[in-house]
Motif scaffolding. Structure first.
Motif, PDB file in Angstrom:
ATOM      1  N   ASP A 118       0.810  -1.213   0.000  1.00  0.00           N
ATOM      2  CA  ASP A 118       0.000   0.000   0.000  1.00  0.00           C
ATOM      3  C   ASP A 118       0.846   1.268   0.000  1.00  0.00           C
ATOM      4  OD1 ASP A 118      -2.279  -1.573   0.125  1.00  0.00           O
ATOM      5  OD2 ASP A 118      -2.189  -1.705   2.305  1.00  0.00           O
ATOM      6  N   SER A 119       1.970   1.262   0.745  1.00  0.00           N
ATOM      7  CA  SER A 119       2.675   2.509   0.988  1.00  0.00           C
ATOM      8  C   SER A 119       3.701   2.860  -0.084  1.00  0.00           C
ATOM      9  CB  SER A 119       3.374   2.457   2.347  1.00  0.00           C
ATOM     10  OG  SER A 119       4.301   1.388   2.367  1.00  0.00           O
ATOM     11  N   SER A 120       4.405   1.876  -0.647  1.00  0.00           N
ATOM     12  CA  SER A 120       5.501   2.186  -1.557  1.00  0.00           C
ATOM     13  C   SER A 120       5.112   1.928  -3.002  1.00  0.00           C
ATOM     14  CB  SER A 120       6.729   1.346  -1.198  1.00  0.00           C
ATOM     15  OG  SER A 120       6.431  -0.026  -1.286  1.00  0.00           O
ATOM     16  N   LYS A 121       5.596   2.810  -3.874  1.00  0.00           N
ATOM     17  CA  LYS A 121       5.333   2.634  -5.301  1.00  0.00           C
ATOM     18  C   LYS A 121       6.431   3.332  -6.096  1.00  0.00           C
ATOM     19  CE  LYS A 121       2.175   6.599  -5.346  1.00  0.00           C
ATOM     20  NZ  LYS A 121       0.800   7.049  -5.663  1.00  0.00           N
ATOM     21  N   VAL A 122       6.512   3.058  -7.357  1.00  0.00           N
ATOM     22  CA  VAL A 122       7.518   3.660  -8.220  1.00  0.00           C
ATOM     23  C   VAL A 122       7.220   5.151  -8.364  1.00  0.00           C
ATOM     24  CG1 VAL A 122       8.509   3.681 -10.540  1.00  0.00           C
ATOM     25  CG2 VAL A 122       7.851   1.505  -9.475  1.00  0.00           C
ATOM     26  N   PRO A 123       8.223   6.034  -8.178  1.00  0.00           N
ATOM     27  CA  PRO A 123       7.992   7.471  -8.325  1.00  0.00           C
ATOM     28  C   PRO A 123       7.473   7.808  -9.722  1.00  0.00           C
ATOM     29  CG  PRO A 123      10.113   7.058  -7.295  1.00  0.00           C
ATOM     30  CD  PRO A 123       9.599   5.733  -7.751  1.00  0.00           C
ATOM     31  N   ALA A 124       6.659   8.847  -9.804  1.00  0.00           N
ATOM     32  CA  ALA A 124       6.051   9.245 -11.083  1.00  0.00           C
ATOM     33  C   ALA A 124       7.110   9.562 -12.136  1.00  0.00           C
ATOM     34  CB  ALA A 124       5.141  10.452 -10.865  1.00  0.00           C
ATOM     35  N   ALA A 125       8.264  10.110 -11.692  1.00  0.00           N
ATOM     36  CA  ALA A 125       9.324  10.468 -12.644  1.00  0.00           C
ATOM     37  C   ALA A 125       9.920   9.254 -13.338  1.00  0.00           C
ATOM     38  CB  ALA A 125      10.428  11.235 -11.913  1.00  0.00           C
ATOM     39  N   LEU A 126       9.745   8.064 -12.758  1.00  0.00           N
ATOM     40  CA  LEU A 126      10.305   6.847 -13.342  1.00  0.00           C
ATOM     41  C   LEU A 126       9.255   5.999 -14.050  1.00  0.00           C
ATOM     42  CD1 LEU A 126      12.746   5.739 -10.484  1.00  0.00           C
ATOM     43  CD2 LEU A 126      13.178   7.261 -12.420  1.00  0.00           C
ATOM     44  N   MET A 127       8.067   6.540 -14.272  1.00  0.00           N
ATOM     45  CA  MET A 127       7.003   5.809 -14.941  1.00  0.00           C
ATOM     46  C   MET A 127       6.955   6.081 -16.447  1.00  0.00           C
ATOM     47  SD  MET A 127       5.621   3.737 -12.908  1.00  0.00           S
ATOM     48  CE  MET A 127       4.201   3.268 -13.897  1.00  0.00           C
ATOM     49  N   THR A 128       7.977   6.770 -16.947  1.00  0.00           N
ATOM     50  CA  THR A 128       8.098   6.983 -18.397  1.00  0.00           C
ATOM     51  C   THR A 128       8.741   5.747 -19.019  1.00  0.00           C
ATOM     52  OG1 THR A 128       8.451   9.343 -17.988  1.00  0.00           O
ATOM     53  CG2 THR A 128       9.026   8.516 -20.174  1.00  0.00           C
ATOM     54  N   ILE A 158      10.909   3.560 -21.817  1.00  0.00           N
ATOM     55  CA  ILE A 158      12.155   3.860 -22.511  1.00  0.00           C
ATOM     56  C   ILE A 158      11.890   4.491 -23.874  1.00  0.00           C
ATOM     57  CG2 ILE A 158      14.215   2.836 -23.559  1.00  0.00           C
ATOM     58  CD1 ILE A 158      14.358   3.025 -20.557  1.00  0.00           C
ATOM     59  N   GLU A 159      10.879   3.995 -24.560  1.00  0.00           N
ATOM     60  CA  GLU A 159      10.548   4.559 -25.869  1.00  0.00           C
ATOM     61  C   GLU A 159      10.074   6.000 -25.749  1.00  0.00           C
ATOM     62  OE1 GLU A 159      10.999   3.517 -28.995  1.00  0.00           O
ATOM     63  OE2 GLU A 159      12.152   1.892 -28.083  1.00  0.00           O
ATOM     64  N   GLU A 160       9.243   6.266 -24.748  1.00  0.00           N
ATOM     65  CA  GLU A 160       8.785   7.646 -24.534  1.00  0.00           C
ATOM     66  C   GLU A 160       9.958   8.558 -24.201  1.00  0.00           C
ATOM     67  OE1 GLU A 160       4.280   6.793 -22.754  1.00  0.00           O
ATOM     68  OE2 GLU A 160       6.000   6.986 -21.411  1.00  0.00           O
ATOM     69  N   ALA A 161      10.861   8.077 -23.319  1.00  0.00           N
ATOM     70  CA  ALA A 161      12.032   8.869 -22.952  1.00  0.00           C
ATOM     71  C   ALA A 161      12.911   9.154 -24.171  1.00  0.00           C
ATOM     72  CB  ALA A 161      12.829   8.135 -21.879  1.00  0.00           C
ATOM     73  N   LYS A 162      13.067   8.140 -25.007  1.00  0.00           N
ATOM     74  CA  LYS A 162      13.879   8.295 -26.211  1.00  0.00           C
ATOM     75  C   LYS A 162      13.297   9.362 -27.134  1.00  0.00           C
ATOM     76  CE  LYS A 162      15.153   5.714 -30.386  1.00  0.00           C
ATOM     77  NZ  LYS A 162      15.045   4.405 -31.080  1.00  0.00           N
ATOM     78  N   GLU A 163      11.973   9.337 -27.312  1.00  0.00           N
ATOM     79  CA  GLU A 163      11.333  10.299 -28.202  1.00  0.00           C
ATOM     80  C   GLU A 163      11.429  11.719 -27.673  1.00  0.00           C
ATOM     81  OE1 GLU A 163      10.209   9.747 -31.267  1.00  0.00           O
ATOM     82  OE2 GLU A 163      11.059   7.739 -30.940  1.00  0.00           O
ATOM     83  N   ILE A 164      11.407  11.880 -26.346  1.00  0.00           N
ATOM     84  CA  ILE A 164      11.520  13.217 -25.757  1.00  0.00           C
ATOM     85  C   ILE A 164      12.916  13.789 -25.981  1.00  0.00           C
ATOM     86  CG2 ILE A 164      11.516  14.503 -23.566  1.00  0.00           C
ATOM     87  CD1 ILE A 164       9.329  12.553 -22.591  1.00  0.00           C
ATOM     88  N   LEU A 165      13.946  12.941 -25.834  1.00  0.00           N
ATOM     89  CA  LEU A 165      15.326  13.419 -25.939  1.00  0.00           C
ATOM     90  C   LEU A 165      15.812  13.513 -27.385  1.00  0.00           C
ATOM     91  CD1 LEU A 165      17.815  14.198 -24.192  1.00  0.00           C
ATOM     92  CD2 LEU A 165      18.522  11.796 -24.325  1.00  0.00           C
ATOM     93  N   LYS A 166      15.245  12.723 -28.283  1.00  0.00           N
ATOM     94  CA  LYS A 166      15.747  12.578 -29.653  1.00  0.00           C
ATOM     95  C   LYS A 166      15.920  13.894 -30.413  1.00  0.00           C
ATOM     96  CE  LYS A 166      15.093   9.633 -33.720  1.00  0.00           C
ATOM     97  NZ  LYS A 166      14.239   8.593 -34.332  1.00  0.00           N
ATOM     98  N   PRO A 167      15.021  14.878 -30.288  1.00  0.00           N
ATOM     99  CA  PRO A 167      15.195  16.118 -31.068  1.00  0.00           C
ATOM    100  C   PRO A 167      16.480  16.878 -30.747  1.00  0.00           C
ATOM    101  CG  PRO A 167      12.956  15.949 -30.220  1.00  0.00           C
ATOM    102  CD  PRO A 167      13.737  14.867 -29.565  1.00  0.00           C
ATOM    103  N   PHE A 168      17.085  16.619 -29.594  1.00  0.00           N
ATOM    104  CA  PHE A 168      18.270  17.381 -29.196  1.00  0.00           C
ATOM    105  C   PHE A 168      19.578  16.608 -29.410  1.00  0.00           C
ATOM    106  CE2 PHE A 168      14.692  18.004 -26.220  1.00  0.00           C
ATOM    107  CZ  PHE A 168      14.305  19.283 -26.614  1.00  0.00           C
ATOM    108  N   VAL A 169      19.473  15.323 -29.778  1.00  0.00           N
ATOM    109  CA  VAL A 169      20.653  14.459 -29.864  1.00  0.00           C
ATOM    110  C   VAL A 169      21.330  14.620 -31.228  1.00  0.00           C
ATOM    111  CG1 VAL A 169      21.462  12.066 -29.794  1.00  0.00           C
ATOM    112  CG2 VAL A 169      19.664  12.825 -28.233  1.00  0.00           C
ATOM    113  N   SER A 208      10.322  14.336 -19.166  1.00  0.00           N
ATOM    114  CA  SER A 208       8.869  14.469 -19.219  1.00  0.00           C
ATOM    115  C   SER A 208       8.560  15.487 -20.312  1.00  0.00           C
ATOM    116  CB  SER A 208       8.323  14.947 -17.873  1.00  0.00           C
ATOM    117  OG  SER A 208       8.826  16.247 -17.559  1.00  0.00           O
ATOM    118  N   ARG A 209       7.296  15.808 -20.489  1.00  0.00           N
ATOM    119  CA  ARG A 209       6.924  16.717 -21.576  1.00  0.00           C
ATOM    120  C   ARG A 209       7.480  18.126 -21.371  1.00  0.00           C
ATOM    121  NH1 ARG A 209       6.390  13.575 -25.658  1.00  0.00           N
ATOM    122  NH2 ARG A 209       5.065  11.771 -25.185  1.00  0.00           N
TER     123      ARG A 209
END
Length: 466
Positions: free
Chosen positions: A186-196, A198-209, A227-228
């Protein structure tokens, strides 16, 4: 009449006459407000009365009882904030603090031993984490908030649950069961910042790489930030680290002191730290190329001081402007009016760097301020408009430079330490360095550098047409 007098003098004895005028009480203990010295509870008050205030008369047992009552009341009422009982603008010291007897210890061995030697049931060992302590108005040392103690009794409500939802086992009241696992669905869960993903993270960073680099590999470094609103975050971080048209007076003092310390003092302070301590600090400084390790066996200041100064100034601007309370003790008006020599003597800049190197976030979704700064150093504004990334080799060098500055700051902090004759200065230094090297900042930044260097090494060699 005699009965009335008896009640009257009895009342006087328990109120007016119990507490001598020279005595005052803080949550950390009694002290003489006239002589400004701390006093031991049981015998120290009466002994001090005989030596410094012989004209004052009181019954020691009644005073001790009242002092203990007031201390307990102050500790309960101010456990969330002891700031009124701390000396304003005093510098922080990392120490072990016992929440039972309210005593701070500079050495872990003394901290641990006091649980075994004292017959005090309130002293319960919680953990071995240090806390920032400050000078108190009673002449002692204490934290701003009271460390929370772990419940002494067994925890029976926590259970282990299988994927199907059936109970595998529950924690018994035995000590061994208490150590095996503490898992609550009940008490512990994955932080929201880590719920992205890998594909979503890649697409966010890709325009700058850059075209010759891999966004999928790079996104693992920036993962908690992806994140967005990532582009806006990085732009803001770059603004924090950039030179403003008009700098705040306190920040200006930081920058001036940092330049003087780095130019005239840092190398000497580092060399004054024992070689075995600097050897422990140099772990992660060296790098391996084709099976050969390059780098010093002990930490020493790099060449290229102007480049280090430029990196230090950018980092100090970021630390000053980023919204955090970590460095509040160095932002008061006196700093803006202080003499540079005073700031060097009190190691203001090394202490700032040491605090940044020691930061421990509360969960995995948060990044230490030093890591946020380093990740922003991989970007620049092309033509002051378009956000683009530096190539991996250059990026890794900038992170490495910041790690070097943090370690230099640790050495600058170490030379301010002192111990009593019965204590060991080198062991204290090793404890400080060990906590930094085992901390989250070091063990996030070092893998950043290694990953970036590995990515840079995978690039095909540049063809020479000559």
């Amino acid at each position: 009449t005699s009965s009335y007098k008896s009640r009257y003098y009895s009342t006087m004895t328990t109120t007016t006459l119990v507490f001598p005028d020279f005595l005052s009480v803080s949550p950390f203990g009694p002290y003489c407000k006239e002589c400004s010295i701390p006093l031991a509870v049981e015998k120290g008050i009466y002994s001090h009365r005989r030596e410094a205030h012989p004209s004052v008369s009181f019954k020691n047992a009644l005073v001790v009882r009242e002092v203990k009552r007031q201390m307990a009341e102050l500790r309960q009422n101010h456990s969330r904030d002891f700031s009124p009982f701390l000396v304003s603008n005093s510098l922080a010291k990392e120490m072990w603090f016992c929440a039972g007897c309210f005593v701070a210890f500079g050495k872990f061995s003394n901290f641990k031993r006091h649980f075994e030697s004292r017959c005090n049931k309130e002293c319960v060992f919680v953990d071995d984490k240090k806390t920032f302590c400050y000078e108190t108005i009673c002449g002692r040392t204490g934290p701003k908030t009271c460390p929370q103690e772990r419940p002494a009794g067994p925890i029976e409500s926590l259970i282990l649950v299988s994927a199907e939802g059936t109970t595998i086992s529950s924690l018994s009241q035995s000590k061994s069961s208490y150590k095996t696992a503490i898992i609550s669905c009940d008490s512990s869960k994955v932080p929201a910042a880590l719920m992205t993903t890998i594909e979503e993270a890649k697409e966010i960073l890709k325009p700058f790489v850059r075209p010759d680099e891999d966004a999928k590999d790079l996104c693992l470094i920036f993962y908690p930030l992806l994140s967005r609103g990532f582009e806006g975050t990085i732009r803001q971080y770059l603004e924090f680290a950039s030179k403003g048209q008009v700098e705040d007076p306190i920040l200006t003092k930081w920058l001036e002191a940092g330049k003087v310390w780095m130019t005239n003092y840092a190398s000497g302070h580092i060399a004054n730290v024992s070689a075995n301590v600097r050897h422990r600090l140099a772990e992660f400084e060296s790098q391996e190329v084709d099976g050969t390790t390059y780098g010093t066996r002990t930490f020493t200041l790099r060449r290229g001081i102007p480049r280090l100064i430029a990196e230090l100034e950018a980092a100090l601007r970021f630390f000053y402007r980023y919204r955090t309370s970590l460095f509040d003790q160095f932002k008061h008006d006196e700093i803006g009016k202080a003499d540079i020599t005073w700031m060097i003597e009190r190691a203001i800049i090394p202490r700032i760097l040491y605090i940044a190197a020691k930061e421990e976030p509360t969960d995995h979704g948060q990044l230490p301020i030093a890591c946020r700064y380093c990740l922003s150093r991989g970007f620049t504004l092309k033509n002051k408009v378009n956000l683009v990334m530096y190539e991996c080799g250059w990026f890794s060098s900038r992170i490495s430079a910041l790690m070097h500055l943090l370690r230099a700051g640790v050495c600058g902090y170490l030379v301010t330490l002192s111990v009593e004759e019965s204590q060991d200065l080198t062991n204290l230094e090793l404890d400080v360095v060990r906590s930094v090297q085992n901390g989250r900042v070091t063990n996030l930044l070092a893998p950043y550098v290694k990953r970036l260097r590995d990515l840079n090494a995978r690039k095909p060699p540049i063809k020479d047409n000559t």
